[in-house]
Design a protein around this motif. Structure first.
Motif, PDB file in Angstrom:
ATOM      1  N   ILE A   1       2.394  -3.836  -2.056  1.00 47.01           N
ATOM      2  CA  ILE A   1       2.503  -5.233  -2.698  1.00 47.01           C
ATOM      3  C   ILE A   1       1.012  -5.785  -3.299  1.00 47.01           C
ATOM      4  N   LEU A   2       0.343  -5.394  -2.297  1.00 45.24           N
ATOM      5  CA  LEU A   2      -1.199  -5.886  -2.767  1.00 45.24           C
ATOM      6  C   LEU A   2      -2.343  -4.694  -2.773  1.00 45.24           C
ATOM      7  N   PRO A   3      -2.056  -3.670  -3.758  1.00 45.43           N
ATOM      8  CA  PRO A   3      -3.316  -2.636  -3.427  1.00 45.43           C
ATOM      9  C   PRO A   3      -4.694  -2.917  -3.561  1.00 45.43           C
ATOM     10  N   GLU A   4      -4.910  -4.071  -4.416  1.00 40.84           N
ATOM     11  CA  GLU A   4      -6.446  -4.269  -4.456  1.00 40.84           C
ATOM     12  C   GLU A   4      -7.128  -5.015  -3.308  1.00 40.84           C
ATOM     13  N   PHE A   5      -6.037  -5.843  -2.709  1.00 38.16           N
ATOM     14  CA  PHE A   5      -6.425  -6.589  -1.524  1.00 38.16           C
ATOM     15  C   PHE A   5      -6.639  -5.558  -0.251  1.00 38.16           C
ATOM     16  N   SER A   6      -5.483  -4.609  -0.059  1.00 34.12           N
ATOM     17  CA  SER A   6      -5.474  -3.630   1.107  1.00 34.12           C
ATOM     18  C   SER A   6      -6.546  -2.747   0.987  1.00 34.12           C
ATOM     19  N   SER A   7      -7.087  -2.148  -0.441  1.00 35.26           N
ATOM     20  CA  SER A   7      -7.858  -1.273  -0.258  1.00 35.26           C
ATOM     21  C   SER A   7      -9.394  -1.565   0.415  1.00 35.26           C
TER      22      SER A   7
ATOM     23  N   GLN B   1       3.830 -16.651  -1.165  1.00 38.07           N
ATOM     24  CA  GLN B   1       4.485 -15.705  -2.208  1.00 38.07           C
ATOM     25  C   GLN B   1       5.478 -14.813  -1.674  1.00 38.07           C
ATOM     26  N   HIS B   2       6.490 -14.565  -2.259  1.00 38.90           N
ATOM     27  CA  HIS B   2       7.389 -13.342  -1.820  1.00 38.90           C
ATOM     28  C   HIS B   2       7.201 -12.318  -2.722  1.00 38.90           C
ATOM     29  N   TYR B   3       7.163 -11.140  -2.042  1.00 43.97           N
ATOM     30  CA  TYR B   3       7.041  -9.775  -2.596  1.00 43.97           C
ATOM     31  C   TYR B   3       8.338  -8.865  -2.321  1.00 43.97           C
ATOM     32  N   PRO B   4       9.157  -8.600  -3.354  1.00 44.54           N
ATOM     33  CA  PRO B   4      10.046  -7.629  -2.976  1.00 44.54           C
ATOM     34  C   PRO B   4       9.657  -6.314  -2.974  1.00 44.54           C
ATOM     35  N   VAL B   5      10.448  -5.661  -1.981  1.00 50.77           N
ATOM     36  CA  VAL B   5      10.370  -4.328  -1.686  1.00 50.77           C
ATOM     37  C   VAL B   5      11.855  -3.380  -1.794  1.00 50.77           C
ATOM     38  N   ASP B   6      11.851  -2.561  -2.651  1.00 50.13           N
ATOM     39  CA  ASP B   6      12.966  -2.017  -2.985  1.00 50.13           C
ATOM     40  C   ASP B   6      13.280  -1.014  -1.767  1.00 50.13           C
TER      41      ASP B   6
END
Length: 219
Positions: free
Chosen positions: A32-38, A197-202
């Motif tokens: 959901i947050l690739p830049e943050f988690s990197s 903030q809501h982040y959907p995950v399929d």
């Protein structure tokens, strides 16, 4: 790639299950947050840390004690090393905690929304108790990722923001942000500005992450 249960012969024990939840939660953050988690690496105490140790994220699972015991007894049931007497004792303890078990699978006791929130509150309060140790290590910002292994009973996001903040309000040390993750999404809460903030995950993405996490901890 759908999660293929035939790849795994038995449930995870408690130690590996904890590592699985950590890896799965980290994967969800990356999704959901690739830049943050990197910025983070997977370590321990706290579970995710930036290299300069300025930000840490602790990971925990929100799970009812009854569900945890049912899962533990079911793991013993599936390992296949027990005598018939041992298996009957597993079955007795599962039923004592409101579940059922047979050769096909297990069932869990039914919960309502209030009961779910009691589970979430206990998970947060438990991790609040160890927060001072992380502050003492020099982490300027601390976050918490709470994973719940079911889609929660629907709730209002703004109300949930207020509820999580209220749980922390009497603590000297408080988490700066919180992620609430579940099978179909992640909700991020920023307690500094009271935003969310809501982040959907399929489903397919979750299955991929779940199988990846399982393979890593069993490698």
């Amino acid at each position: 790639i759908m999660f293929d249960i035939t790849l795994f012969t038995k449930p995870l024990d408690a130690k590996l299950h904890k590592r699985y939840i950590e890896q799965l939660s980290f994967s969800m953050l990356k999704h959901i947050l690739p830049e943050f988690s990197s910025k983070f690496i997977w370590l321990d105490s706290p579970d995710l840390q930036t290299e300069d140790k300025s930000i840490g994220i602790e990971i925990t699972e929100a799970i009812a004690p009854e569900t945890a015991q049912i899962d533990g007894e079911h793991a013993k049931w599936r390992f296949g090393k027990q005598t018939e007497h041992d298996k009957q004792e597993c079955k007795r303890l599962i039923e004592k905690n409101g579940g059922t078990v047979d050769t096909i699978g297990i069932s869990y006791p039914v919960v309502n929304s209030d009961m779910e929130w009691e589970i979430f509150e206990k998970a947060l309060r438990k991790k609040l108790r160890i927060l001072p140790t992380y502050k003492a290590k020099g982490f300027a910002k601390m976050g918490l990722f709470i994973f719940f292994n079911e889609p929660p009973i629907p709730f209002d996001l703004e109300t949930s923001m207020t509820r999580f903040a209220a749980i922390q309000k009497d603590s000297v040390d408080q988490y700066d942000f919180l992620f609430f993750g579940y099978r179909t999404g992640v909700i991020g809460y920023n307690f500094r500005d009271m935003s969310y903030q809501h982040y959907p995950v399929d489903h397919d993405a979750f299955d991929d992450m779940s199988m990846h996490a399982r393979k890593i901890v069993e490698a």
